[in-house]
Scaffold this motif. Structure first.
Motif, mmCIF file in Angstrom:
data_model
loop_
_atom_site.group_PDB
_atom_site.id
_atom_site.type_symbol
_atom_site.label_atom_id
_atom_site.label_comp_id
_atom_site.label_asym_id
_atom_site.label_seq_id
_atom_site.Cartn_x
_atom_site.Cartn_y
_atom_site.Cartn_z
ATOM 1 N N ARG A 67 0.832 -1.204 0.000
ATOM 2 C CA ARG A 67 0.000 0.000 0.000
ATOM 3 C C ARG A 67 0.869 1.258 0.000
ATOM 4 O O ARG A 67 0.659 2.174 -0.801
ATOM 5 C CB ARG A 67 -0.914 -0.013 1.222
ATOM 6 C CG ARG A 67 -1.768 1.204 1.385
ATOM 7 C CD ARG A 67 -2.780 1.308 0.305
ATOM 8 N NE ARG A 67 -3.727 2.362 0.625
ATOM 9 C CZ ARG A 67 -4.653 2.758 -0.169
ATOM 10 N NH1 ARG A 67 -4.793 2.187 -1.334
ATOM 11 N NH2 ARG A 67 -5.467 3.709 0.171
ATOM 12 N N ASN A 68 1.841 1.327 0.906
ATOM 13 C CA ASN A 68 2.613 2.563 1.090
ATOM 14 C C ASN A 68 3.743 2.724 0.079
ATOM 15 O O ASN A 68 3.960 3.818 -0.439
ATOM 16 C CB ASN A 68 3.182 2.628 2.502
ATOM 17 C CG ASN A 68 2.092 2.676 3.550
ATOM 18 O OD1 ASN A 68 0.990 3.147 3.296
ATOM 19 N ND2 ASN A 68 2.384 2.142 4.720
ATOM 20 N N ASP A 69 4.473 1.660 -0.196
ATOM 21 C CA ASP A 69 5.643 1.773 -1.057
ATOM 22 C C ASP A 69 5.316 1.597 -2.539
ATOM 23 O O ASP A 69 5.859 2.286 -3.384
ATOM 24 C CB ASP A 69 6.710 0.753 -0.653
ATOM 25 C CG ASP A 69 7.194 0.977 0.769
ATOM 26 O OD1 ASP A 69 7.023 2.098 1.291
ATOM 27 O OD2 ASP A 69 7.745 0.024 1.362
ATOM 28 N N LYS A 70 4.432 0.651 -2.842
ATOM 29 C CA LYS A 70 4.137 0.351 -4.244
ATOM 30 C C LYS A 70 2.826 0.956 -4.726
ATOM 31 O O LYS A 70 2.479 0.830 -5.896
ATOM 32 C CB LYS A 70 4.119 -1.155 -4.449
ATOM 33 C CG LYS A 70 5.463 -1.763 -4.054
ATOM 34 C CD LYS A 70 5.657 -3.122 -4.543
ATOM 35 C CE LYS A 70 7.070 -3.517 -4.152
ATOM 36 N NZ LYS A 70 7.383 -4.861 -4.295
ATOM 37 N N SER A 71 2.077 1.582 -3.812
ATOM 38 C CA SER A 71 0.828 2.291 -4.133
ATOM 39 C C SER A 71 -0.183 1.425 -4.888
ATOM 40 O O SER A 71 -0.817 1.878 -5.843
ATOM 41 C CB SER A 71 1.124 3.555 -4.940
ATOM 42 O OG SER A 71 1.972 4.402 -4.216
#
Length: 105
Positions: free
Chosen positions: A14-18
Motif C-alpha cells: 500500500r505505502n511503497d508500491k501504491s
C-alpha cells in the motif's frame, strides 16, 4: 487473523508500491475490507498470553519447570531431564510432596 509478515506485506504494498485495495486483496487472497483494515490502520494484533493455572504456577514451581524444559530443548535428547529427575530436582528445592504417595528410589 493474519500473521505479522502478511500485515507488513500489505502495508508495504500500500505505502511503497501504491497498489489498490483490490490488487492487494487479490495478491493475498483476502477480502478487500481486511486489506484496508491492515493497510490504513495502525492496528497491530496483540499476542495472547494465557495465564497458566494450577498449584504449580501459583507457587512459582511451574516457572522453574518451564525454565528447565527450555534449557533441555537445547540439549541432545539423551541428555535431557526425565520426569523422574525433574521431580527429584523439585523435591530437593523444597517442593511439598506427600511422602506416602510418591516413592522414588
Amino acid at each position: 487473523m493474519l500473521t505479522m509478515p502478511e500485515i507488513n506485506s500489505i502495508k508495504c504494498l500500500r505505502n511503497d508500491k501504491s497498489l489498490s485495495m483490490n490488487e492487494i486483496a487479490d495478491i493475498h487472497k483476502i477480502n478487500w475490507r481486511t486489506a484496508k483494515k491492515y493497510a490504513d490502520g495502525e492496528q497491530i494484533p496483540k499476542e495472547k498470553n494465557e495465564k497458566k493455572k494450577g498449584m504449580m504456577y501459583e507457587e512459582e514451581w511451574g516457572d522453574i519447570v518451564s525454565d528447565w524444559l527450555l534449557e533441555d530443548q537445547k540439549l541432545r535428547k539423551k541428555l535431557r531431564r526425565t520426569n523422574k529427575t525433574l521431580f527429584k530436582g523439585l523435591r530437593e528445592m523444597g517442593f511439598p510432596v506427600p511422602t506416602e504417595r510418591y516413592v522414588i528410589s
